[in-house]
Design an enzyme around this catalytic site. Sequence first.
Site, PDB file in Angstrom:
ATOM      1  N   GLY A 160      89.362   8.702  44.617  1.00 51.72           N
ATOM      2  CA  GLY A 160      88.212   7.997  44.070  1.00 51.72           C
ATOM      3  C   GLY A 160      87.845   8.506  42.686  1.00 51.72           C
ATOM      4  N   ALA A 161      87.969   7.609  41.685  1.00 51.02           N
ATOM      5  CA  ALA A 161      87.567   7.977  40.311  1.00 51.02           C
ATOM      6  C   ALA A 161      86.210   7.376  40.001  1.00 51.02           C
ATOM      7  CB  ALA A 161      88.611   7.502  39.306  1.00 51.02           C
ATOM      8  N   GLY A 162      85.279   7.492  40.977  1.00 55.78           N
ATOM      9  CA  GLY A 162      83.902   7.063  40.729  1.00 55.78           C
ATOM     10  C   GLY A 162      83.133   8.239  40.123  1.00 55.78           C
ATOM     11  N   HIS A 222      66.090  14.578  11.727  1.00 63.69           N
ATOM     12  CA  HIS A 222      67.387  14.962  11.164  1.00 63.69           C
ATOM     13  C   HIS A 222      67.520  16.472  11.173  1.00 63.69           C
ATOM     14  CE1 HIS A 222      70.909  15.009   8.610  1.00 63.69           C
ATOM     15  NE2 HIS A 222      70.308  15.943   7.875  1.00 63.69           N
ATOM     16  N   ASP A 245      68.911   5.106  48.837  1.00 64.42           N
ATOM     17  CA  ASP A 245      70.325   4.837  49.121  1.00 64.42           C
ATOM     18  C   ASP A 245      70.539   3.966  50.350  1.00 64.42           C
ATOM     19  OD1 ASP A 245      70.921   6.482  47.008  1.00 64.42           O
ATOM     20  OD2 ASP A 245      72.217   7.842  48.138  1.00 64.42           O
TER      21      ASP A 245
HETATM   22  P1  FAD Z   1      68.810  11.294  50.509  1.00 69.92           P
HETATM   23  O1  FAD Z   1      68.685  12.187  49.336  1.00 69.92           O
HETATM   24  O2  FAD Z   1      70.151  11.127  51.124  1.00 69.92           O
HETATM   25  O3  FAD Z   1      67.779  11.839  51.598  1.00 69.92           O
HETATM   26  C1  FAD Z   1      67.684  11.274  52.864  1.00 69.92           C
HETATM   27  C2  FAD Z   1      67.070  12.298  53.790  1.00 69.92           C
HETATM   28  O4  FAD Z   1      66.756  11.676  55.023  1.00 69.92           O
HETATM   29  C3  FAD Z   1      68.018  13.450  54.133  1.00 69.92           C
HETATM   30  O5  FAD Z   1      67.372  14.662  53.842  1.00 69.92           O
HETATM   31  C4  FAD Z   1      68.282  13.299  55.614  1.00 69.92           C
HETATM   32  O6  FAD Z   1      68.398  14.547  56.293  1.00 69.92           O
HETATM   33  C5  FAD Z   1      67.010  12.573  56.068  1.00 69.92           C
HETATM   34  N1  FAD Z   1      67.211  11.801  57.297  1.00 69.92           N
HETATM   35  C6  FAD Z   1      68.173  10.873  57.540  1.00 69.92           C
HETATM   36  N2  FAD Z   1      68.001  10.337  58.771  1.00 69.92           N
HETATM   37  C7  FAD Z   1      66.908  10.950  59.303  1.00 69.92           C
HETATM   38  C8  FAD Z   1      66.232  10.819  60.543  1.00 69.92           C
HETATM   39  N3  FAD Z   1      66.604   9.949  61.471  1.00 69.92           N
HETATM   40  N4  FAD Z   1      65.154  11.621  60.765  1.00 69.92           N
HETATM   41  C9  FAD Z   1      64.734  12.508  59.822  1.00 69.92           C
HETATM   42  N5  FAD Z   1      65.333  12.655  58.640  1.00 69.92           N
HETATM   43  C10 FAD Z   1      66.395  11.881  58.370  1.00 69.92           C
HETATM   44  N6  FAD Z   1      72.041  10.707  41.785  1.00 69.92           N
HETATM   45  C11 FAD Z   1      71.495  10.795  40.559  1.00 69.92           C
HETATM   46  O7  FAD Z   1      70.560  10.045  40.258  1.00 69.92           O
HETATM   47  N7  FAD Z   1      71.955  11.709  39.652  1.00 69.92           N
HETATM   48  C12 FAD Z   1      72.971  12.546  39.917  1.00 69.92           C
HETATM   49  O8  FAD Z   1      73.361  13.366  39.077  1.00 69.92           O
HETATM   50  C13 FAD Z   1      73.562  12.489  41.204  1.00 69.92           C
HETATM   51  N8  FAD Z   1      74.576  13.322  41.540  1.00 69.92           N
HETATM   52  C14 FAD Z   1      75.088  13.290  42.803  1.00 69.92           C
HETATM   53  C15 FAD Z   1      76.104  14.177  43.116  1.00 69.92           C
HETATM   54  C16 FAD Z   1      76.643  14.188  44.395  1.00 69.92           C
HETATM   55  C17 FAD Z   1      77.736  15.167  44.732  1.00 69.92           C
HETATM   56  C18 FAD Z   1      76.116  13.301  45.383  1.00 69.92           C
HETATM   57  C19 FAD Z   1      76.659  13.323  46.780  1.00 69.92           C
HETATM   58  C20 FAD Z   1      75.106  12.404  45.068  1.00 69.92           C
HETATM   59  C21 FAD Z   1      74.582  12.382  43.772  1.00 69.92           C
HETATM   60  N9  FAD Z   1      73.580  11.488  43.394  1.00 69.92           N
HETATM   61  C22 FAD Z   1      73.056  11.541  42.134  1.00 69.92           C
HETATM   62  C23 FAD Z   1      73.043  10.491  44.336  1.00 69.92           C
HETATM   63  C24 FAD Z   1      71.691  10.956  44.910  1.00 69.92           C
HETATM   64  O9  FAD Z   1      71.874  12.187  45.567  1.00 69.92           O
HETATM   65  C25 FAD Z   1      71.153   9.909  45.870  1.00 69.92           C
HETATM   66  O10 FAD Z   1      71.070   8.664  45.209  1.00 69.92           O
HETATM   67  C26 FAD Z   1      69.756  10.302  46.349  1.00 69.92           C
HETATM   68  O11 FAD Z   1      69.784  11.538  47.017  1.00 69.92           O
HETATM   69  C27 FAD Z   1      69.199   9.231  47.282  1.00 69.92           C
HETATM   70  O12 FAD Z   1      67.934   9.622  47.697  1.00 69.92           O
HETATM   71  P2  FAD Z   1      67.344   9.154  49.101  1.00 69.92           P
HETATM   72  O13 FAD Z   1      65.977   9.762  49.162  1.00 69.92           O
HETATM   73  O14 FAD Z   1      67.488   7.695  49.254  1.00 69.92           O
HETATM   74  O15 FAD Z   1      68.299   9.808  50.213  1.00 69.92           O
HETATM   75  P1  AMP Z   2      82.008   5.393  43.865  1.00 72.26           P
HETATM   76  O1  AMP Z   2      81.708   4.256  44.801  1.00 72.26           O
HETATM   77  O2  AMP Z   2      81.514   5.213  42.454  1.00 72.26           O
HETATM   78  O3  AMP Z   2      81.612   6.727  44.436  1.00 72.26           O
HETATM   79  O4  AMP Z   2      83.609   5.449  43.735  1.00 72.26           O
HETATM   80  C1  AMP Z   2      84.479   5.564  44.817  1.00 72.26           C
HETATM   81  C2  AMP Z   2      85.844   5.085  44.363  1.00 72.26           C
HETATM   82  O5  AMP Z   2      86.818   5.358  45.388  1.00 72.26           O
HETATM   83  C3  AMP Z   2      85.904   3.579  44.099  1.00 72.26           C
HETATM   84  O6  AMP Z   2      86.253   3.378  42.752  1.00 72.26           O
HETATM   85  C4  AMP Z   2      87.004   3.084  45.059  1.00 72.26           C
HETATM   86  O7  AMP Z   2      87.815   2.095  44.459  1.00 72.26           O
HETATM   87  C5  AMP Z   2      87.815   4.347  45.343  1.00 72.26           C
HETATM   88  N1  AMP Z   2      88.575   4.276  46.610  1.00 72.26           N
HETATM   89  C6  AMP Z   2      88.116   3.869  47.822  1.00 72.26           C
HETATM   90  N2  AMP Z   2      89.094   3.931  48.779  1.00 72.26           N
HETATM   91  C7  AMP Z   2      90.228   4.405  48.143  1.00 72.26           C
HETATM   92  C8  AMP Z   2      91.576   4.707  48.551  1.00 72.26           C
HETATM   93  N3  AMP Z   2      92.003   4.538  49.817  1.00 72.26           N
HETATM   94  N4  AMP Z   2      92.466   5.175  47.614  1.00 72.26           N
HETATM   95  C9  AMP Z   2      92.052   5.370  46.327  1.00 72.26           C
HETATM   96  N5  AMP Z   2      90.805   5.096  45.887  1.00 72.26           N
HETATM   97  C10 AMP Z   2      89.881   4.626  46.769  1.00 72.26           C
END
Ligand code: FAD
Ligand code: AMP
Length: 474
Positions: A190-192, A453, A321
């Site tokens: 995945g190159a996301g 600047h 999310d």
């Molecule tokens: P989450 O942060 O996922 O929080 C949901 C919470 O709900 C969790 O703590 C979970 O334990 C809790 N929960 C779930 N189900 C239950 C339940 N039934 N009872 C009680 N608690 C529950 N976004 C950015 O904007 N900038 C970035 O730089 C960025 N970098 C990222 C890097 C990585 C490696 C990853 C994985 C994500 C990154 N993101 C980034 C995405 C970002 O983390 C998410 O978009 C954000 O955390 C979403 O927030 P949320 O509150 O919707 O959910």
């Molecule tokens: P993102 O949704 O931005 O985190 O990126 C995830 C990336 O993973 C997307 O660009 C997908 O096309 C890629 N991806 C998903 N499944 C596969 C797979 N089986 N092999 C290679 N790339 C994948």
Amino acid sequence: MKKYDVVVIGAGPGGYVTAIRCAQLGLSVACIESWVNDEGKPALGGTCLNVGCIPSKALLDSSHHFHHIKHASNDHGITLTGITIDVNKMVSRKAKIVTTLTQGISALFNKNKVDWLKGRAQLLNNKEIEISPQHETHDEKTIVAASHIIIATGSVPTKIPPATVDNKLIVDSTGALAFNAVPHRLGVIGAGVIGLELGSVWNRLGSEVTILEALPDFLSLVDRQVAAAAEKSLRSQGLDIRLGAKVTGTGSNNREVTISYNDLQGRQQITVDKLIVAVGRSPNTAGLGVAECGIELDRRGFIVVDEHCKTNLANVYAIGDVVRGPMLAHKASEEGVAIAERIAGKPGLMNYATIPWVIYTWPEIAWVGKTEAQLQAEEIEYRTGSFPFMATGRARAMGEMNGLVKILADAKNDRVLGIHIFGANASELIAEAVITMEFDGSAEDLARTIHAHPTLSEAVHEAALAVDNRTIHL
Ligand code: FAD
Ligand code: AMP
């Protein structure tokens, strides 16, 4: 049974910000969170603080320092020898930052009188929620009641059958934040955003990184000119990015992983020491009881909401999310703030058109608004102005000449429709672009705004001048 005005489920950037805003507005509020950290302690902050935005940026910053010291110091006349990286110290630093910030949310909850209810929430109906305690406690299940329920349960890493995470050799993004040594050969599926950021961390520290991406285009969401510049730069840093490479299977012994994939040439194989699966994230509704309560989910499992984040069940909202839209922390927070304000009788609004995106590679990629491809598809006439970092004094002084700013403005009224930045500190520079769009500003507004600047922001100024063909420094 305790009753609140609002109960928020999940304390990620969506849930904890919502809970605090509700409390500020005088509503009684509880936030239920089930997260237990590596030390077995309940923790607030969700994905973002524990295993997402913050820890990834800590490692990106550490690895950037290392790489910069090693490769750019000489240009500044600084000679350094014997530079090494202590991976365990770097990872411990990250862990300390996470602990400080997650404990900070707990302090904010106390200050604002938000009740933190520890355990796993399950909706019983649109007024009651059952909380199951964390496994290591012997507490009873409890039920709380609420006039309004806000679901902010976030997302989890997407799993794919060809690459099952074993948390030893094959890891997801969480595992990739905790390697205890630099893998010699690292594969990334995945190159996301996540794949590129984590691939960059370990590449900078010395891994040979191969990124396999199923799609034929690099960063298909990003403006084509910016994506092309970023792809060239990342390849030159040593990332082996293979596009149109669909992973079909993996096999591992205790030492290495063999990855099979198909591309235009046919069946291919590579062998790596560690593999990161970064194929996206999926909405998290497991065990939440949403379907049982009649809450509508879409085909991909996201909770269906209207423009005000209302679900089809009265008084139940969902944000972040777990619903449609970009999976970004600030999007989750702002959706929650808007709902809190609406519940309190205020006009809470969320402007989806001005959500900034950032990819923290180096140089960084940041944008807001539409790309040229989107404008063309929507048949909107536009003018464009761009400016290279190379032509600004500050970029030269910093040694960060690789970059550009591109502005897209409506051909009829000059309103800014999109700003795309590739370059050092793009994550900070994008704020000016967001404000311009939030205020419905024009390219002329930006062009008439005085920029200090020498700063990188002069590239934004010059790109705005370029929309009207009147750049000074090019
Ligand atoms: P989450 O942060 O996922 O929080 C949901 C919470 O709900 C969790 O703590 C979970 O334990 C809790 N929960 C779930 N189900 C239950 C339940 N039934 N009872 C009680 N608690 C529950 N976004 C950015 O904007 N900038 C970035 O730089 C960025 N970098 C990222 C890097 C990585 C490696 C990853 C994985 C994500 C990154 N993101 C980034 C995405 C970002 O983390 C998410 O978009 C954000 O955390 C979403 O927030 P949320 O509150 O919707 O959910
Ligand atoms: P993102 O949704 O931005 O985190 O990126 C995830 C990336 O993973 C997307 O660009 C997908 O096309 C890629 N991806 C998903 N499944 C596969 C797979 N089986 N092999 C290679 N790339 C994948």
